[in-house]
Motif scaffolding. Structure first.
Motif, PDB file in Angstrom:
ATOM      1  N   LEU A   1       3.721  -3.067   2.604  1.00  0.00           N
ATOM      2  CA  LEU A   1       3.785  -1.622   2.431  1.00  0.00           C
ATOM      3  C   LEU A   1       4.672  -1.238   1.261  1.00  0.00           C
ATOM      4  O   LEU A   1       5.662  -1.916   0.976  1.00  0.00           O
ATOM      5  CB  LEU A   1       4.408  -0.998   3.689  1.00  0.00           C
ATOM      6  N   CYS A   2       4.328  -0.120   0.647  1.00  0.00           N
ATOM      7  CA  CYS A   2       5.242   0.571  -0.253  1.00  0.00           C
ATOM      8  C   CYS A   2       5.691   1.788   0.550  1.00  0.00           C
ATOM      9  O   CYS A   2       4.884   2.697   0.775  1.00  0.00           O
ATOM     10  CB  CYS A   2       4.519   1.006  -1.523  1.00  0.00           C
ATOM     11  N   VAL A   3       6.908   1.774   1.021  1.00  0.00           N
ATOM     12  CA  VAL A   3       7.367   2.937   1.788  1.00  0.00           C
ATOM     13  C   VAL A   3       7.876   3.985   0.812  1.00  0.00           C
ATOM     14  O   VAL A   3       8.869   3.782   0.125  1.00  0.00           O
ATOM     15  CB  VAL A   3       8.427   2.535   2.837  1.00  0.00           C
ATOM     16  N   CYS A   4       7.125   5.072   0.715  1.00  0.00           N
ATOM     17  CA  CYS A   4       7.502   6.184  -0.158  1.00  0.00           C
ATOM     18  C   CYS A   4       8.073   7.264   0.762  1.00  0.00           C
ATOM     19  O   CYS A   4       7.318   7.921   1.492  1.00  0.00           O
ATOM     20  CB  CYS A   4       6.279   6.688  -0.921  1.00  0.00           C
TER      21      CYS A   4
ATOM     22  N   ILE B   1       0.851  -1.204   0.000  1.00  0.00           N
ATOM     23  CA  ILE B   1       0.000   0.000   0.000  1.00  0.00           C
ATOM     24  C   ILE B   1       0.879   1.243   0.000  1.00  0.00           C
ATOM     25  O   ILE B   1       1.850   1.332   0.753  1.00  0.00           O
ATOM     26  CB  ILE B   1      -1.004   0.005   1.186  1.00  0.00           C
ATOM     27  N   HIS B   2       0.533   2.169  -0.878  1.00  0.00           N
ATOM     28  CA  HIS B   2       1.296   3.415  -1.009  1.00  0.00           C
ATOM     29  C   HIS B   2       0.712   4.450  -0.049  1.00  0.00           C
ATOM     30  O   HIS B   2      -0.505   4.567   0.067  1.00  0.00           O
ATOM     31  CB  HIS B   2       1.171   3.915  -2.452  1.00  0.00           C
TER      32      HIS B   2
ATOM     33  N   ASN C   1       7.414  -4.195   0.936  1.00  0.00           N
ATOM     34  CA  ASN C   1       7.500  -4.940  -0.329  1.00  0.00           C
ATOM     35  C   ASN C   1       7.965  -4.075  -1.492  1.00  0.00           C
ATOM     36  O   ASN C   1       8.207  -4.591  -2.584  1.00  0.00           O
ATOM     37  CB  ASN C   1       6.134  -5.556  -0.659  1.00  0.00           C
ATOM     38  N   PHE C   2       8.061  -2.776  -1.259  1.00  0.00           N
ATOM     39  CA  PHE C   2       8.449  -1.875  -2.344  1.00  0.00           C
ATOM     40  C   PHE C   2       8.889  -0.562  -1.713  1.00  0.00           C
ATOM     41  O   PHE C   2       8.370  -0.160  -0.663  1.00  0.00           O
ATOM     42  CB  PHE C   2       7.223  -1.661  -3.259  1.00  0.00           C
TER      43      PHE C   2
ATOM     44  N   PRO D   1      12.512  -4.381  -4.017  1.00  0.00           N
ATOM     45  CA  PRO D   1      12.524  -3.499  -5.188  1.00  0.00           C
ATOM     46  C   PRO D   1      12.432  -2.034  -4.766  1.00  0.00           C
ATOM     47  O   PRO D   1      11.644  -1.683  -3.892  1.00  0.00           O
ATOM     48  CB  PRO D   1      11.285  -3.900  -5.991  1.00  0.00           C
ATOM     49  N   MET D   2      13.278  -1.225  -5.343  1.00  0.00           N
ATOM     50  CA  MET D   2      13.204   0.223  -5.080  1.00  0.00           C
ATOM     51  C   MET D   2      13.218   0.946  -6.409  1.00  0.00           C
ATOM     52  O   MET D   2      13.752   0.450  -7.386  1.00  0.00           O
ATOM     53  CB  MET D   2      14.382   0.686  -4.230  1.00  0.00           C
TER      54      MET D   2
END
Ligand code: DNO
Length: 406
Positions: free
Chosen positions: A279-282, A243-244, A306-307, A358-359
């Motif tokens: 999570l997508c850690v932005c 989740i972003h 996860n991203f 993945p980044m």
């Protein structure tokens, strides 16, 4: 092992080609079937066809691998009826589940999505000029408030602002040409690349009104309802969800926001405790709030990441911010990457298959030749290349320094 270096590609019409991305040194592609209407099923055939296009170069005979893999879907957007918890949500959730199953069958390991109501990421100015002549994306608080009060004329909007903010917004609005006002409106509601669909001003008002009765608590429960149904399918399908966070991580237009802080993220991962509910850690989105401790978030929630979207933002005193270069600004990128590599070390010891997270370098500045070209705002090649190269160098320096690996 280093992070997996990926690049967001907007599909066959992206001015940045797959060959360009290969030369930039990325190995993973992040993309979506942007042509599928929000909520409709992504078929296995359509996913496989795009995957083949990404991974195999057909322009030569026999075709040869490009050296790229489609590793992240960003995003499969969630239909508004699911977010609002309407009775029709169950039918849309069934479709979402089918898209996840199909992504799994096609071998795509990570799916990103967001839980922002009505609007996806939001900026007021796509061409803020920096002192070196580069252009950056900006969220200018006064412009945003000016749009809300004097263009959108949202009912009761002024109740959400201080007298000082209203005065500043009025000054800003009065100083804007009608062309600039039109651009501002478009930047906010016409949809930035990869975002939700665009709206006319009337549609936008209607969409916002639908949220009048949805409190943050209800909105959060709707997310939990969605996750309880979708995560089991993600587990079965071998697809890790990411989740972003809200971008920016504050309420806009009085809408509920529930993916803005560390405690929001903690709530989400607790709904179903599984690495597939991740999570997508932005760093650029979360980093807009000074109360978000980014290295700490990576440390404490690391096993659910996860991203990664790596970028930095620079805050101003009035709540505005702009995209800084990747190693400058308010984000402590050094300590973020140290924490990521420590997490990867743990995954290695636990024999996890998803050791390399993945980044992607996110939102570059528009620089050099790209200033003259038509580009996707924030996604021009040279700025992202600069960002990725800096991040790659920082990562290597950390690896060699012995801070993580002795
Ligand atoms: C902007 C992006 C967002 C993101 C979605 C994820 O550059 O980070 O559009 O892709 O919010 O669902």
């Amino acid at each position: 092992m280093g992070m997996e270096q990926t690049w967001r590609w907007y599909g066959p019409s992206d001015p940045v080609t797959l060959a360009d991305i290969r030369q930039a040194g990325a190995t993973g592609i992040v993309t979506a079937l942007h042509e599928v209407p929000i909520g409709e099923i992504w078929t296995e055939e359509a996913i496989l066809e795009r995957k083949r296009h990404i991974e195999w170069d057909d322009s030569v005979n026999p075709c040869k691998p490009r050296g790229l893999k489609w590793t992240v879907i960003e995003s499969i957007p969630v239909h508004e009826d699911i977010k609002q918890g309407k009775p029709s949500r169950n039918a849309w959730i069934e479709k979402y589940k089918q898209s996840i199953r199909n992504a799994g069958k096609a071998g795509i390991p990570v799916v990103t999505y967001n839980w922002m109501p009505v609007v996806d990421w939001t900026r007021t100015n796509l061409e803020m000029e920096l002192e070196d002549g580069a252009k950056a994306l900006q969220f200018n608080m006064s412009e945003y408030i000016a749009f809300d009060l004097y263009i959108l004329r949202r009912k009761n909007a002024e109740k959400g602002y201080t007298g000082e903010q209203i005065k500043a917004a009025k000054r800003t609005f009065e100083s804007m040409s009608s062309e600039r006002r039109y651009i501002l409106q478009n930047n906010i509601i016409a949809g930035l690349p990869g975002g939700q669909e665009g709206y006319s001003i009337d549609d936008f008002r209607k969409r916002l009104e639908e949220y009048d009765v949805i409190t943050p608590e209800v909105y959060r429960e709707n997310l939990a309802y969605f996750l309880k149904q979708v995560v089991p399918v993600a587990i079965e399908s071998g697809v890790r969800l990411a989740i972003h966070p809200d971008d920016p991580p504050i309420s806009l237009f009085g809408l509920p926001r529930v993916v803005s802080t560390e405690s929001d993220l903690q709530y989400i991962v607790n709904v179903v405790d599984s690495i597939y509910n991740g999570l997508c850690v932005c760093t650029g989105s979360l980093g807009v709030r000074p109360d978000n401790d980014l290295p700490g978030i990576v440390e404490r929630l690391g096993d659910k990441i996860n991203f990664l979207h790596l970028r930095s933002t620079q805050r101003s005193i009035d709540g505005s911010f702009h995209e800084a270069s990747h190693l400058r600004g308010d984000v402590d990128m050094y300590n973020v990457i140290v924490a990521v590599l420590k997490e990867q070390k743990k995954r290695h010891a636990a024999n996890r298959q998803d050791e390399a997270i993945p980044m992607r370098a996110d939102h570059g500045h528009t620089i050099l030749d790209d200033l003259e070209k038509k580009t996707n705002p924030g996604y021009s090649a040279i700025g992202l290349l600069r960002g990725m190269a800096e991040l790659r160098g920082l990562e290597l320096g950390i690896e060699k320094s012995g801070v993580v690996y002795k």
